[in-house]
Design a protein around this motif. Sequence first.
Motif, PDB file in Angstrom:
ATOM      1  N   ASP A   1       0.836  -1.192   0.000  1.00  0.00           N
ATOM      2  CA  ASP A   1       0.000   0.000   0.000  1.00  0.00           C
ATOM      3  C   ASP A   1       0.874   1.246   0.000  1.00  0.00           C
ATOM      4  O   ASP A   1       1.976   1.255   0.556  1.00  0.00           O
ATOM      5  CB  ASP A   1      -0.927   0.003   1.217  1.00  0.00           C
ATOM      6  CG  ASP A   1      -2.194  -0.804   0.975  1.00  0.00           C
ATOM      7  OD1 ASP A   1      -2.187  -1.641   0.061  1.00  0.00           O
ATOM      8  OD2 ASP A   1      -3.178  -0.601   1.700  1.00  0.00           O
ATOM      9  N   GLN A   2       0.368   2.311  -0.579  1.00  0.00           N
ATOM     10  CA  GLN A   2       1.167   3.509  -0.803  1.00  0.00           C
ATOM     11  C   GLN A   2       1.751   4.067   0.491  1.00  0.00           C
ATOM     12  O   GLN A   2       2.931   4.403   0.561  1.00  0.00           O
ATOM     13  CB  GLN A   2       0.312   4.587  -1.482  1.00  0.00           C
ATOM     14  CG  GLN A   2       1.078   5.840  -1.866  1.00  0.00           C
ATOM     15  CD  GLN A   2       2.189   5.579  -2.866  1.00  0.00           C
ATOM     16  OE1 GLN A   2       2.038   4.748  -3.748  1.00  0.00           O
ATOM     17  NE2 GLN A   2       3.299   6.283  -2.719  1.00  0.00           N
ATOM     18  N   GLU A   3       0.933   4.185   1.539  1.00  0.00           N
ATOM     19  CA  GLU A   3       1.423   4.810   2.764  1.00  0.00           C
ATOM     20  C   GLU A   3       1.749   3.797   3.851  1.00  0.00           C
ATOM     21  O   GLU A   3       2.838   3.808   4.418  1.00  0.00           O
ATOM     22  CB  GLU A   3       0.403   5.828   3.292  1.00  0.00           C
ATOM     23  CG  GLU A   3       0.948   6.680   4.424  1.00  0.00           C
ATOM     24  CD  GLU A   3      -0.014   7.776   4.825  1.00  0.00           C
ATOM     25  OE1 GLU A   3       0.451   8.912   4.994  1.00  0.00           O
ATOM     26  OE2 GLU A   3      -1.222   7.493   4.982  1.00  0.00           O
TER      27      GLU A   3
ATOM     28  N   GLU B   1       0.793  -0.389   4.759  1.00  0.00           N
ATOM     29  CA  GLU B   1       0.053  -1.639   4.579  1.00  0.00           C
ATOM     30  C   GLU B   1      -0.639  -2.004   5.893  1.00  0.00           C
ATOM     31  O   GLU B   1      -0.005  -2.080   6.946  1.00  0.00           O
ATOM     32  CB  GLU B   1       0.997  -2.765   4.173  1.00  0.00           C
ATOM     33  CG  GLU B   1       0.323  -4.098   3.948  1.00  0.00           C
ATOM     34  CD  GLU B   1      -0.367  -4.218   2.596  1.00  0.00           C
ATOM     35  OE1 GLU B   1      -1.127  -5.168   2.407  1.00  0.00           O
ATOM     36  OE2 GLU B   1      -0.122  -3.349   1.726  1.00  0.00           O
TER      37      GLU B   1
ATOM     38  N   HIS C   1      -3.388  -7.684   8.426  1.00  0.00           N
ATOM     39  CA  HIS C   1      -4.403  -8.549   7.818  1.00  0.00           C
ATOM     40  C   HIS C   1      -4.659  -9.775   8.700  1.00  0.00           C
ATOM     41  O   HIS C   1      -3.725 -10.409   9.175  1.00  0.00           O
ATOM     42  CB  HIS C   1      -3.949  -9.040   6.440  1.00  0.00           C
ATOM     43  CG  HIS C   1      -3.743  -7.946   5.434  1.00  0.00           C
ATOM     44  ND1 HIS C   1      -4.785  -7.292   4.807  1.00  0.00           N
ATOM     45  CD2 HIS C   1      -2.595  -7.380   4.952  1.00  0.00           C
ATOM     46  CE1 HIS C   1      -4.308  -6.388   3.976  1.00  0.00           C
ATOM     47  NE2 HIS C   1      -2.978  -6.422   4.044  1.00  0.00           N
TER      48      HIS C   1
ATOM     49  N   GLN D   1      -2.364  -8.090  -1.102  1.00  0.00           N
ATOM     50  CA  GLN D   1      -2.385  -8.011   0.369  1.00  0.00           C
ATOM     51  C   GLN D   1      -1.190  -8.799   0.912  1.00  0.00           C
ATOM     52  O   GLN D   1      -0.937  -9.923   0.489  1.00  0.00           O
ATOM     53  CB  GLN D   1      -3.690  -8.589   0.913  1.00  0.00           C
ATOM     54  CG  GLN D   1      -4.930  -7.842   0.447  1.00  0.00           C
ATOM     55  CD  GLN D   1      -6.212  -8.583   0.809  1.00  0.00           C
ATOM     56  OE1 GLN D   1      -6.294  -9.814   0.708  1.00  0.00           O
ATOM     57  NE2 GLN D   1      -7.225  -7.834   1.234  1.00  0.00           N
TER      58      GLN D   1
END
Length: 459
Positions: A343-345, A347, A350, A358
């Motif tokens: 993810d960009q910023e 993660e 999960h 993911q």
Amino acid sequence: AVCHSAGTGTFITSTGRDISPVVLWQASMMAHSAKDPLWQAKVSAEVAAHPALQEIIEDKCTTCHMPMGKTEAVHNGAAHFPVATGFADPLSMDGVSCTLCHQIQSQRLGTRESFSGGYYIAATHEIFGPYTAPTTAPMQNQSGYMPKYAEHVNESELCATCHTLYTPYINNQGAVAGYFPEQTPYLEWRNSRYPAASQECQSCHMPAIPEPMKIATQPPWVSSNRSPVWEHRFSGSNVFMNTMIMTYAGELGVTAAASRFDESINNNRHMLQEKTIQLTAVVELSDDTLNVAVTVTNLAGHKFPTGFPSRRAWLHLQVTGHSGDLVFESGAWDAYGEIIGLDQECEPHHQLITNSGQVQIYEAIMQDVDEKVTYTLLRGASYRKDNRLAPAGFSSNTDQYADIAIVGAAAVDPDFNRDASGKEGSGSDCVHYKVPAAGAGTGFTVVAEMVFQTITPRF
């Protein structure tokens, strides 16, 4: 080194291994705390970003990375110890050496006052060791230090003086607004099952050899054996920096032999690969879905990854079909070491993974006063995410939990640090994967591995 080196019956194990303190220490990260290029880069970057706070930054950092030079300078009346002064000082460049740790007094140990480099060294020239009734004259005559027995050299509270660190953070106006728990392995250990089992920091990072042996070559008439003897290897997970320091030994002014680095690197790799994490997996095929449950158990006495928030570990899962074709992959990385699909910023944590974008990453991500992700320590006001694996016995019902808390979605994940009944303290996490398997046949190979980085590309 003159008196505590290997010799006949001295620091040589029954298998012929040299475990003398200086030999094991000399290629460790402790020995290279001042020469560590990552540390030097980080200090210079923080000063460049906040030049008005240079004295605060350098005084904080030199306290534990150049402790002998800093302690001597303060004793002699210095109000500030610049990094540049340390670079020109052989005492500072000797890192965390024998006469730093072994001179630390027992006062204040284990309290907030002792953390962040709050160790206390008196001007009494007392040097503390783990053995009762030491022979005092040789050391006193040769070095001026009086050896004394002290229980605290075997206790985690000694290590906590530098490895429990609160760093100042600033607001948008550039003023110090508070203090941030940059690393807290001692507090995490204290909130685990290990203190009750009498397993201290030294138990793992300085393993004891039970064979009785002499611990000094001089004077020749000293014949008494001591047991156990602790290996001053200071093993950890930092294979990356050990390797970099060895590779650029000439540029960094390193004097330890390459063979000693090889030994240190092997010790670190063994601890990382064999003593840190246990993986188990359960695989079931249900209709057109392959259900994979990977359980990660933390074997360390503190969170993993440990300490400085440049580190991360993640699960890499590959599923291949009967002909070897790739059916599913989560956690692959590119040539620069960056995780594919990240993810960009930040993660998220999960509990369930259903697609290759993911990835389960165990990490601590800092954020500033505006709750924006940052990699600058002076802007790190809190954690956006901290789902690092907790040690066994870890509980939210403890003092100072705010400083060692599980932060983000992991805090409400019923599989994270909880057993089947929901009780905290499992020291594990179970990640569930649902892999679409329609048309892929029925024969699958599932491989799960944990991957670790000392420094993330973004950091």
